[in-house]
Scaffold this active site. Sequence first.
Site, PDB file in Angstrom:
ATOM      1  N   SER A 190      -5.093  -2.049   2.521  1.00  0.00           N
ATOM      2  CA  SER A 190      -5.369  -0.772   1.909  1.00  0.00           C
ATOM      3  C   SER A 190      -4.422  -0.374   0.793  1.00  0.00           C
ATOM      4  O   SER A 190      -4.718   0.538   0.024  1.00  0.00           O
ATOM      5  CB  SER A 190      -5.328   0.304   2.996  1.00  0.00           C
ATOM      6  OG  SER A 190      -4.015   0.420   3.539  1.00  0.00           O
TER       7      SER A 190
ATOM      8  N   LYS B 130       2.385   4.326  -2.530  1.00  0.00           N
ATOM      9  CA  LYS B 130       1.013   4.485  -2.025  1.00  0.00           C
ATOM     10  C   LYS B 130       0.792   5.939  -1.652  1.00  0.00           C
ATOM     11  O   LYS B 130       1.678   6.583  -1.049  1.00  0.00           O
ATOM     12  CB  LYS B 130       0.871   3.593  -0.789  1.00  0.00           C
ATOM     13  CG  LYS B 130      -0.505   3.538  -0.143  1.00  0.00           C
ATOM     14  CD  LYS B 130      -0.443   2.599   1.085  1.00  0.00           C
ATOM     15  CE  LYS B 130      -1.817   2.369   1.702  1.00  0.00           C
ATOM     16  NZ  LYS B 130      -1.739   1.445   2.867  1.00  0.00           N
TER      17      LYS B 130
ATOM     18  N   SER C  53      -2.309  -4.419   5.492  1.00  0.00           N
ATOM     19  CA  SER C  53      -2.517  -3.624   4.267  1.00  0.00           C
ATOM     20  C   SER C  53      -1.466  -3.812   3.193  1.00  0.00           C
ATOM     21  O   SER C  53      -1.656  -3.356   2.070  1.00  0.00           O
ATOM     22  CB  SER C  53      -2.621  -2.133   4.622  1.00  0.00           C
ATOM     23  OG  SER C  53      -3.893  -1.851   5.183  1.00  0.00           O
TER      24      SER C  53
END
Lengths: 398, 398
Positions: free
Chosen positions: A113, A36, A137
Site C-alpha cells: 500500500s 505515507k 506494503s
Amino acid sequence: MPREIEDRVGAFVPGPRVELAGAAEGPLAGLDFAVKDLFDVAGAPTTYGNPDWARTHPPAAATAPIVQSLLQAGASLRGKTKTVELAYGLTGENVWHGTPTNPAAPDRFPGGSSCGSAAAVAAGLVDFALGSDTGGSVRIPASYCGVFGIRPSWGVISLAGACPLGPSFDTPGWFARDAAVLRRVGEVLLPSGGDAPLGPLLKVQEAWINAVPATAAALSGALGAAERVLGPAMGIHLVPETLDQLYENFRVVQAEEAWASLGSWIEATKPQFGPGVGERFAAAKAVDPAAAAAGRRLRDSVRQRVRALLAGGAVLVYPTSPIPAPRLDSAMDMQQAVRERTMGVTAIAGLAGLCEVSLPAAKAEGAPVGLSLVAAPGRDRALLALAERVAEALQLPG
Amino acid sequence: MPREIEDRVGAFVPGPRVELAGAAEGPLAGLDFAVKDLFDVAGAPTTYGNPDWARTHPPAAATAPIVQSLLQAGASLRGKTKTVELAYGLTGENVWHGTPTNPAAPDRFPGGSSCGSAAAVAAGLVDFALGSDTGGSVRIPASYCGVFGIRPSWGVISLAGACPLGPSFDTPGWFARDAAVLRRVGEVLLPSGGDAPLGPLLKVQEAWINAVPATAAALSGALGAAERVLGPAMGIHLVPETLDQLYENFRVVQAEEAWASLGSWIEATKPQFGPGVGERFAAAKAVDPAAAAAGRRLRDSVRQRVRALLAGGAVLVYPTSPIPAPRLDSAMDMQQAVRERTMGVTAIAGLAGLCEVSLPAAKAEGAPVGLSLVAAPGRDRALLALAERVAEALQLPG
C-alpha cells in the site's frame, strides 16, 4: 526549501504539499523525505487514502514521533504520499487520488500500500520515504519499483500517530535508492544494539519454488552476491505448512484485526471504496472467530520455530515478490492470484515478526524484482549493514 | 562386588578384571559401569588395544578424573573394555584381543573404536560404559549394537588420563541401554547449564539421502517420534560441501593430529598392527601439511556456520550411520566404503564440535540403526533430556 519538486509520477497526495524543514544539523542533514499519508503531521489532514476518512477526521493535532525523529535528525519533509485506501491492498491502486506511476515500469502497478513513497523514491523526488507494512506494503512496492525497502522487526519503532490496520503485524518502514541511506535512516530510528554479525545464509526453498522462473532466474546473480558476503547458502524448507496455508493463516488473523481496528468507522461512515478494498473489509467482517483463534495459534508456532532458527544470526534469502508487478491492464482475478501467491511469502516475516530488507537486485520480464534478506527480530542494524555489503557486491548504489 | 559378570560377548580386555567399588551413596549408586581401555585406572595397564602399546607403557599411576567422578557418584567399575587399536577404526575389530560380539547382530561387527563398551552395555553386562569418540567411535557402535550413546560437545568433559588420537576432535562418551541412565551419567559428568529447551528440528537432507533406503525407511517412525516432541522437522541442506568432502576434510585434519600424537611412538616402537590400522597411520604420516591447513580452514567455516544455525536451540536429526553394521565376513574394500560413507555423516558433529545422541531407534536388514539428535555445543543436558522424551515417544527403555 532547496528546490521545487515536480511530481511527475503522481506520488504525492493531491492538495497543498506538506513540507517541514529539518534541523540544520544531524545525521540526515541535507536529505529530503516524504511520508505515507497514514502518518500524522500536525496541522495537516491524514487522508489514509480515502476521501471519506479525510472528511470524517480533523487535521492531525500532533506529528508522529517517527516523523519528528527524522526532522530532528536533519531530514526535510517534502510531502505526504499516496497510499492504498486504509492500507488494505498490494497493487498500489488508488482510484480517488490516482495510482502513482511506477517509474521503473510505467505500464505496471507500483505496488502498495505504500505506493506513493516507493514511487517518490524511485523517481528521485526525495532521498527516502516512510511507508508502513502489514502484509507486504513496504516490501512489495520496493520490489516492484526497484528501490531498497525495509520492514523492521515488529515493535521496535513506535507507530504512535499512524493509522492502524492490523496492529500485531503493523510496522513502519522506509524506502531509499541506495543502501547507505537506507542504513542511515535506520541508525536514527532503530534502538541501539542488534548489530552482531549475521550468518549463515539460508535459502528458503519453498519461496524460491513459489517464484515464477523468470524471477528466480533473474535473482540468481543476487543470491550469488549474498553468498560472496555470507558464504554459501544452505537450502532449507522453512515451515511444514504450504505458503498457501501461511497466507490463509496471515489473512484471517490480519482480517480480524483490521475489522477490530476499522470496522466501527466503516459501519458508522459507510465509506465509498475503490475496487477490491470494500470486498476485503467485508471479508474481514465475516472472519470466523474460531478460524482467527486457530490462526493465532499457528502464528505462535511458526513464530517460535522460525525465531529459534534465526536466533544465532542466520539470514533467510528469497525473492521479495514471486512475480513482477502486474500490468495496469491486468484482470482483477489475476491481481488476486498474484496477491495470494505473494502474501504467502511476505507472511513469513509478518507472522514471525522478523526484519526484512528488499534489495533492487534484478529485472525480470523488464520489470524490477527484489531480493529479500530476513533476520531475527532486533537484528535490524546488522541486517541494514549486511544489505549494504550485498549491494556493494552487486554493484548497486551504495 | 554384587555379582560376577560372565563376559559372554568378549567385551572386556583379556587378563585380570579391573574392578573398583563406587561410593556407597551418590546419584549413580547401584549402577555398574565399564571403561574403554584407553582411560587410565591407577595400577592397571592401559593397553590402548595394542600389545606393543601395553608392553611399552607402565601401569597407570593415576585414575582418569572422568572415572573418578563416576566412582564418587556411586557407580562401580566392573572392568576395562576392548578398543580398536589406538582407537583408529570404526568396525570394532581387534585381532589381538578378539573382536567383541555384537549382541544385537552376532554376525556383524559391533562397531568401534569403543567396541567393548558398546557390547558390554548391549549384552547387559553393565548399566553404562565409557567410550571415546573422535570420528564416530561412540556413535557408530551405539548405532550398530542398538544402545544409546552420546558424543558430548567437544571440550566440555576433561580427557585427562585418556590416550589421545586427534585432540581437537577427541571427546569422551558413554553408552546405556536406557535414556534415563544416559542422562543421569551426563548430570554427573557435564558442567551445569545448557538446559534451555531445544527446537526446532532440522532434518539434514544430505545425511538422509546418504543413508541406504533400508536405514532411512526404518528410521521414519523414529523421526516421527522426534517430530511429536519438537514439532514438524524443517528439511535443510546443511553444508555446501558434499559429505564426501566433509569426510576427506575430517580425515586429513584428524590424520595430521593422529600422527602428531602417536607418530613418535610408532616410529620408535614399530608396533605390530591388525588389518587396516597400520595403513591408516601410514596415510596419516603422509598427509600433506597444506591439505591439512586447508582442512582446518574449511573446518572453521563449517563450524562457524553450523554453530550459528544451531545457536538458538535448533536440533539436527539424521541416521547415525547410513548403513547397518557390516557383516563379519565382508570384504575389506566394502568395509572401507562403509567407513567413508559413514564418516561423512559423523564428521558433521566432529567438525563443528556439536553434541550428538544416538538412539536405538529401529532395525534395518535385521540389524540396529540409530537415530541421531544433534545440538549446539554446550547444550548437552538439554539434548539428553530431549533424547529421553523422544525415547518415551518411541516407547524405548526410558
